[in-house]
Design an enzyme around this catalytic site. Structure first.
Site, PDB file in Angstrom:
ATOM      1  N   SER A  84       0.839  -1.210  -0.087  1.00 16.82           N
ATOM      2  CA  SER A  84       0.095  -0.196   0.065  1.00 16.82           C
ATOM      3  C   SER A  84       0.927   1.359  -0.203  1.00 16.82           C
ATOM      4  O   SER A  84       1.767   1.630  -0.989  1.00 16.82           O
ATOM      5  CB  SER A  84      -0.936  -0.005   1.185  1.00 16.82           C
ATOM      6  OG  SER A  84      -1.946   0.837   1.214  1.00 16.82           O
TER       7      SER A  84
ATOM      8  N   HIS B 256      -2.844  -1.166  -4.650  1.00 17.54           N
ATOM      9  CA  HIS B 256      -4.133  -1.436  -4.782  1.00 17.54           C
ATOM     10  C   HIS B 256      -4.789  -1.304  -6.246  1.00 17.54           C
ATOM     11  O   HIS B 256      -4.191  -0.368  -6.783  1.00 17.54           O
ATOM     12  CB  HIS B 256      -4.843  -0.388  -3.715  1.00 17.54           C
ATOM     13  CG  HIS B 256      -4.917  -0.674  -2.251  1.00 17.54           C
ATOM     14  ND1 HIS B 256      -5.413  -1.734  -1.913  1.00 17.54           N
ATOM     15  CD2 HIS B 256      -4.234  -0.332  -1.330  1.00 17.54           C
ATOM     16  CE1 HIS B 256      -4.864  -1.680  -0.446  1.00 17.54           C
ATOM     17  NE2 HIS B 256      -4.201  -1.038  -0.207  1.00 17.54           N
TER      18      HIS B 256
END
Length: 1010
Positions: free
Chosen positions: A419, A444
């Protein structure tokens, strides 16, 4: 507390305060950053504080060095060439200047220009020049230059630019004349007995003055003198008789059309010189002058040759080439750069002899070069990453802070860079981003909705594809449950191909990407009001509750009926009716009843007295239900409006009221609520919504819900929004077109091929306005309208009885058929004709019973075949849209079913980064450029690959451009050696600092003892 220290080091405790200094030096001085935990605000601030401090330290050193150079202490001035016009002169000068600029201040200590003599000399010249010119300009008003030729000569000389190469030659190459200055100015007669005479009267500078016919004297006297600026005949009238002096110039100029140029100036100069030489008394003087000039040049050549050969006593003619410090051949040596092929020096390049010395100054030499390289390497920052990410804002902050480091940063991912931590990995210097072989990097995928979703804004329900940054979108505060309207921070659109999550229930209809965040409650406890953002894929097949109500926290609003100008009497005088503030509960009740079943009219009548026409402005409110009529009469009395009841109509003759309501009388298809409605408090919204239900035809489906019908799509959307402000929820659905409809106004059925918007309202949520609350209207017993299809009449038989703005229809078939595959078409016409009824659409708005607990349950059995009540994954290829805004939750509806859902920005995920990274490559000034600039990946590849949360191996990380090289054993060894050298350098530097402090302290102690 040290900057950038991992939390594990905090456990060392405070009983060892001395250790903190060592840790600080390890982190700050050695420039090691550890990102080995969740990237929260605290760690982000520590790391960024470290990086900014490093940047400021490096920047301060840079500024100090520039300040030293700017002060001129170690900076040499530009050399002025004092002779020679060789072709290689310019090239040698530029090379010398380039090398001089690259010299360090330590090398300049041994240079000729250490003391800055040339700068001081130039400064003195400019100072004297400015002072003298100011003096001349002041005194020029008191004398004439024709009377003071030496002052004119001085002014011309001072006006020269001393930066030019010919500034010290005391003559200009652009001179148009070369005659003696004394012959052109009024300095006395040419036959002055005090002046030495020649045989022809032209040679005034004879050999008796022992100047050996200085050939430059006429040019010095004519320095920078422009002929076109002066009239010589006025300066010296005696020249009028000497026409032969000007014939040499005039004839040539006339041939060229009277224009002067450089070639003409050169020609005139040569002619003037030749004319002057021909008039000299003796060729002997000319020969002496020429011989003197030649001797001076030969002497200079010999001097330079001797000096050059002495400097190159060993291998003076190295014609084999020169090898620099890096081992690369650079062609001829600087020693032979100014030589011809035969080895003789090119004496036109007077600075060629100095090239060797310049090369000696700029060549990297031993310890100095090694120290400079080590200092530069020591400024690099090493970032070790093993983190599952965190706040996307903190990840962006760390990435941007790494860009401050001028020397660059080396990033190394050891275990996981997920992330937001992948931002830190990608933020390193390109070419120095490493991942270990077992490291995993996670990014993501984008998360959004399809284009058939609409969003609630201050403009009403609009398609998500049409939302702009100027729109105010309905957002929800998860902490308080309050809704508000705010501008989105970003709007996203990109192409998507892959699985989509679809859920359809009685009150929910969503079609989103699998990682889209749903705002749901996953517990079975209905009293639990804790809603969270959960990825859609994680709730597949589970029982969840969706939230679709909110708290509208507004203060009570006061409406003002605008003033109106009225023309009174036969005198045509204008009188104005002042604005009034009606009692709000009564006004809301009246306005809701009128907007549902009212209209306006204006009638021109002739008066009996003077037979003139008089306009009568009437507001008419139609109602057939007696209980509702009682409420109308109470409301009008409280508002102070005079009315006349005639059957089912209430007529109010009031121009002020008519002027305000007339713009809303545009037919049943174009009804809408005014803007001030959205400023009402929640309780006021309930009163208005209740009066709307009282005024229009209501069909009671059961004891809990009421159905409201309207042929206006905009009005149906407004009612749905009003229900949300009132604290309850609504669902808009499309119904099948009925064949038999019932008009409650005329009390007869009509046959039309159309559909309607239906609003189903929970009657227990509202109360009717009345002076006595005990007489609240029971809507289910008084407003139910049923259709008797057997007694239906045709529309043609009753069209004359139907009012255009009060036609309210219900249908005989209450079975609703939801059409999810089609959208409502907008009807823009103003009058409700047969054609419009055939082409209009019927929609139904459902308002739930309990506004406090209006959650919709979605119970899904994945083993059962997918139906309208199941969730499923569907393959989709096309554009998707989303918003990034405050509070992370916004109000969205699909096929008329509205719920709260998550947007594309939330603390703890970097999804919105990848939403914008689909637009990579538009190279916008946006945070999303982080990945695009770091990966160099084209857009279509990003779109193809980002259909899931992307867990990358080390090889894939390099393939997709987030890193540059796998940190194998060899690479790790190189990194360790590099860091060891940097640490040794800082250790040595720190040790020297400590020794200097110790020596200073010991010296002070010795003095104190003495």
């Amino acid at each position: 507390m040290p900057i950038g220290v991992p939390r594990i080091i905090y456990c060392w405790g405070e009983e060892l305060p001395a250790q903190w200094t060592d840790i600080y030096n390890f982190i700050f001085r050695r420039r090691m950053v550890f990102l080995m935990q969740y990237l929260d605000d605290e760690l982000c601030n520590q790391i960024c504080g470290l990086l900014i401090n490093i940047h400021m330290e490096d920047r301060s050193k840079e500024l100090e060095k520039k300040e030293i150079e700017r002060s001129g202490l170690f900076k040499g001035g530009p050399k002025t060439q004092k002779g020679g016009t060789g072709a290689g002169e310019t090239g040698a000068s530029s090379i010398q200047n380039k090398k001089s600029n690259s010299s360090s201040f330590e090398d300049l200590l041994a240079a000729d220009e250490d003391l800055g003599i040339d700068e001081n000399n130039t400064l003195e010249q400019y100072t004297l020049q400015k002072i003298t010119m100011e003096w001349l300009n002041w005194n020029a008003q008191f004398f004439d230059y024709s009377d003071e030729p030496y002052l004119f000569y001085l002014a011309e000389m001072l006006s020269k630019d001393f930066n030019k190469g010919d500034a010290r030659m005391l003559f200009s190459n652009n001179n148009k004349f070369s005659m003696p200055f004394s012959q052109m100015l009024n300095t006395g007669s040419m036959s002055d007995p005090r002046r030495p005479q020649s045989t022809n009267g032209a040679n005034w500078n004879s050999s008796e003055q022992n100047n050996s016919l200085d050939i430059y004297s006429p040019f010095r006297m004519l320095a920078n003198f422009e002929a076109q600026d002066y009239d010589f005949k006025q300066i010296n009238p005696s020249l009028a008789s000497k026409e032969e002096v000007f014939k040499l110039f005039n004839n040539t100029i006339l041939k060229n059309g009277g224009q002067r140029n450089n070639n003409m100036s050169k020609l005139l100069t040569e002619l003037a010189q030749r004319n002057w030489e021909n008039k000299t008394n003796s060729q002997e003087n000319l020969y002496k002058s020429t011989e003197k000039a030649l001797s001076q040049r030969n002497l200079r050549k010999e001097y330079i040759k001797d000096r050059t050969l002495n400097n190159y006593s060993s291998d003076p003619f190295n014609t084999k080439g020169y090898v620099n410090a890096q081992g690369a051949s650079t062609g001829p040596s600087p020693r032979t750069r100014g030589m011809h092929a035969d080895g003789s020096l090119n004496y036109l390049d007077f600075y060629s002899y100095n090239d060797s010395y310049n090369d000696f100054k700029t060549a990297p030499r031993g310890k100095q070069a090694e120290r400079a390289f080590q200092e530069e390497e020591s400024k690099k920052v090493f970032v070790i990453i093993n983190s599952f990410g965190g706040s996307v804002g903190n990840g962006i902050t760390v990435h941007d802070a790494l860009q401050f480091i001028k020397a660059g940063s080396l990033t190394l991912a050891l275990g996981v860079a997920a992330s937001a931590a992948s931002l830190a990995l990608a933020g390193g210097t390109i070419g120095e981003r490493y991942v270990t072989e077992g490291c995993h990097v996670m990014i993501h995928q984008p998360e959004c909705l399809t284009s058939d979703h609409t969003v609630l804004t201050t403009r009403g329900w609009i398609p998500i594809a049409d939302v702009t940054l100027d729109d105010k979108v309905a957002v929800l505060d998860n902490n308080t449950g309050e809704m508000s309207y705010q501008n989105p921070q970003k709007v996203h659109k990109y192409d998507y191909e892959g699985p989509m999550y679809e859920v359809k229930t009685a009150g929910v209809d969503l079609f989103v990407t699998p990682n889209h965040r749903m705002y749901v409650n996953t517990t079975n406890n209905t009293t639990n009001q804790n809603y969270n953002l959960v990825e859609a894929s994680s709730i597949f097949g589970k029982k969840v509750r969706y939230k679709n109500d909110a708290i509208w926290n507004k203060t009570d609003y006061q409406f003002i009926l605008p003033e109106t100008a009225t023309l009174t009497g036969h005198t045509n005088k204008i009188s104005s009716t002042p604005a009034i503030q009606p009692e709000m509960n009564a006004w809301l009740t009246f306005f809701g009843l009128w907007i549902a079943n009212g209209h306006t009219t204006k009638i021109a009548e002739k008066t009996a007295e003077n037979n003139q026409q008089k306009q009568r402005y009437k507001v008419i409110l139609t109602q057939v239900k007696e209980d509702v009529c009682d409420i109308i009469e109470q409301t009008l009395n409280k508002l102070g409006f005079n009315f006349i009841r005639s059957g089912k109509d209430y007529t109010i003759e009031n121009k002020q009221l008519w002027s305000y309501l007339n713009p809303f009388d545009n037919g049943a298809l174009n009804k809408y609520l005014p803007d001030w409605v959205w400023e009402l408090s929640s309780q006021q919204c309930k009163i208005l919504l209740n009066s709307l239900c009282l005024g229009n035809c209501l069909f009671t489906k059961n004891d809990d819900t009421l159905h409201y019908f309207s042929t206006s799509e905009r009005f149906a959307n407004d009612v749905s929004r009003l229900a949300l402000h009132a604290g309850t929820t609504s669902t808009i659905q499309l119904e099948a077109a009925p064949s038999n409809l019932y008009d409650t106004i005329i009390g007869l059925p009509v046959e039309v091929n159309t559909t309607l918007w239906r609003v189903i309202i929970n009657q227990s949520s509202f109360y009717s306005y009345s002076t006595d609350k005990s007489s609240a209207l029971n809507l289910s017993n008084n407003v139910a309208c049923y259709v008797n299809a057997q007694s239906a009449l045709t529309l043609e038989q009753n069209s004359q009885k139907i009012n255009k703005n009060t036609l309210v229809l219900t249908k005989n078939n209450v079975k609703s058929q939801t059409m999810h595959s089609q959208r409502a078409e907008r009807v823009d016409t103003a009058l409700l004709t047969q054609k419009e009824l055939d082409n209009s659409l019927n929609h139904e708005i459902l308002i739930n019973k309990n506004p406090g607990t209006s959650q919709l349950e979605c119970v899904v059995n994945p083993e059962v075949n997918n139906t309208s009540t199941n969730d499923r994954f569907v393959y989709y290829k096309g554009p998707v849209y989303c918003l990034t805004g405050p509070n992370n939750v916004f109000y969205v509806q699909r096929n008329g079913k509205a719920v709260w859902t998550g947007n594309s920005s939330i603390q703890g995920q970097a999804s919105d980064i990848w939403i914008d990274s689909q637009e990579i490559m538009k190279i916008r000034l946006d945070v999303a450029e982080i990945y695009s600039l770091a990966t160099y990946r084209p857009r279509h590849k990003i779109l193809r690959d980002l259909d899931r949360d992307f867990y990358l191996t080390a090889t894939e990380t390099i393939h997709y451009g987030l890193a540059d090289e796998i940190a194998s054993n060899e690479v790790m060894q190189e990194i360790i050696e590099m860091t060891s050298k940097v640490w040794d350098y800082h250790d040595t530097k720190q040790q020297r600092l400590l020794e200097s402090r110790d020596s200073t302290t010991s010296g002070a102690d010795t003095q104190s003892q003495n």
